[in-house]
Design an enzyme around this catalytic site. Structure first.
Site, short mmCIF file in Angstrom:
data_model
loop_
_atom_site.label_atom_id
_atom_site.label_comp_id
_atom_site.label_asym_id
_atom_site.label_seq_id
_atom_site.Cartn_x
_atom_site.Cartn_y
_atom_site.Cartn_z
N GLY A 42 0.83 -1.20 0.00
CA GLY A 42 0.00 0.00 0.00
C GLY A 42 0.86 1.25 0.00
CG ASN A 43 -0.19 4.72 -1.51
OD1 ASN A 43 -0.86 5.60 -0.99
ND2 ASN A 43 -0.60 4.05 -2.59
NE ARG A 44 3.95 8.02 5.14
CZ ARG A 44 4.94 8.88 5.24
NH1 ARG A 44 6.10 8.60 4.68
NH2 ARG A 44 4.79 10.01 5.88
CB ALA A 104 -1.78 7.45 -3.83
#
Ligand code: C5P
Length: 394
Positions: free
Chosen positions: A206-208, A273
């Site tokens: 995943g990402n932030r 994102a």
């Protein structure tokens, strides 16, 4: 901005009253002229003298206050373009919902010609009470607007949903009261948040991204009259009022949801994102560890935005992308504008965009670059929507 707007701030009797000082300041900073009325309980939490000092006018607590030539509530009710109650306690909401007018805040609400906004603040259990639910629904049905409460630390140290929205956010909502419906009849698809690309039943890449920028765009677009479909990756944000939300997990799910929503869209804003890669294989069982290193094979995800750009016939839908970069931000954004065949790219530096309530961005399109001043995500959302409105007008 609020230049030329006249706003009455009504302060109820809750500990969050201390934030009303910052709210008054913030409304003034945005150009509004502000007057303050307070309940007797409100005046026990924060001194009327402080608010008089900030506004240059008496902060009225007593309905019989002789400071105004006529009756305070009649004068202020006619004067105000908007009345914002912050904090709005359980008791104050109950009395407002039932048309009580026995103190200066209630009477001013009762006599108001302009829009009404409540910023509730109370213990989570009080906010959850059936009586409060009924009163909020009744006030909303009568046309009042609400901002918050939000999840966070409550006065007694507990954490829950009942904390008053921050002054910035309340000021954004006041601006929203005056928003022109320049997107009425338009349909927008907005994506937000990260994507989660599963490795196995319990792990993912995943990402932030928090989703806050995309949610702010969806909220602002709905406030301006648009029909909005918000395709949200895994985030914990509340759905903005009037927005249709579709929850997804992976890039491929997001692509399918956007494709299903895009047919009649006037604009698509890709604030999500989206993960560029996913694991080549999602195993059915949890992957077992061994003592050696692990090599994962990743495969490319579809580029949703570039796909929309390549398949677009003519100028619709207007396409807006984001470029989150760690270096040469505007240069990379311009390359994306061309490569993905989109109308506008919002460029932001990774250190500015993630997590916070504010953002610092540059709008990049064929005509040039426009760096915007640092501002709340909601304010930036409105500037992006201004560009979309311009394009839809052309
Ligand atoms: O190429 P890059 O990932 O930096 O581009 C960012 C923009 O493209 C964002 O608007 C993002 O939502 C969109 N994007 C997409 N599909 C991907 C990757 C990014 O639509 N697989």
């Amino acid at each position: 901005m609020l230049e030329g707007r006249r706003v009455v701030v009504g302060i109820g009797g809750g500990i969050a009253a201390f934030k009303a000082v910052t709210l008054v300041r913030e409304l003034q900073r945005r150009g509004a002229e502000v007057r303050v009325v307070m309940t007797a309980a409100g005046a026990r939490f924060i001194g009327p003298v402080s608010l008089a000092g900030l506004t240059g006018k008496p902060a009225v607590v007593d309905l019989w206050d002789p400071s105004y030539a006529g009756e305070v509530h009649v004068e202020l009710g006619a004067w105000a373009d908007a009345v914002v109650v912050a904090p709005a306690t359980m008791n104050l909401l109950a009395r407002a919902a039932n048309g009580h007018a026995d103190d200066v805040v209630l009477a001013t609400l009762a006599c108001a010609r302009g829009a009404l906004l409540f910023a509730p603040a109370m213990h989570e259990r009080m906010w959850g009470r059936a009586a409060t639910r009924r009163n909020v629904a009744a006030l909303a049905a009568d046309g009042a607007r609400f901002v918050g409460p939000v999840e966070g630390a409550l006065a007694n140290g507990e954490v829950g949903a009942g904390r008053m929205a921050e002054p910035e956010e309340i000021a954004d909502a006041v601006e929203g009261l005056f928003a022109s419906p320049d997107l009425r009849g338009r349909r927008l698809v907005v994506s937000a948040g990260p994507t989660h690309e599963d490795l196995d039943p319990v792990r993912f890449l995943g990402n932030r991204s928090t989703g806050r920028m995309g949610f702010a765009i969806a909220e602002a677009a709905a406030a301006r009259g648009a029909e909005v479909v918000l395709v949200a990756g895994p985030v914990t944000l509340a759905t903005p009022r009037g927005v249709e939300r579709v929850d997804v997990r992976s890039a491929r799910e997001m692509e399918a949801a956007i494709q299903a929503a895009v047919a009649r869209a006037d604009a698509v804003v890709m604030a999500a994102a989206v993960a560029d890669y996913r694991p080549a294989e999602r195993t059915a069982q949890k992957r077992k560890k061994s003592d050696g290193p692990l090599t994962l094979e990743l495969v490319r995800n579809p580029d949703i935005l570039a796909g929309l750009g390549a398949s677009r016939q003519g100028a619709r839908p207007v396409l807006v992308g984001f470029a989150l970069e760690t270096e040469r931000v505007v240069e990379h954004a311009r390359a994306k504008l061309e490569r993905k065949q989109v109308d506008l790219v919002v460029a932001n530096h990774a250190s500015d965009g993630f997590g916070g309530a504010d953002n610092l961005v540059t709008l990049v399109d064929a005509a040039g670059d426009e760096p915007l001043p640092r501002a709340s995500k909601r304010t930036i959302a409105d500037r992006i929507l201004d560009r979309i409105v311009d394009r839809l007008r052309d």
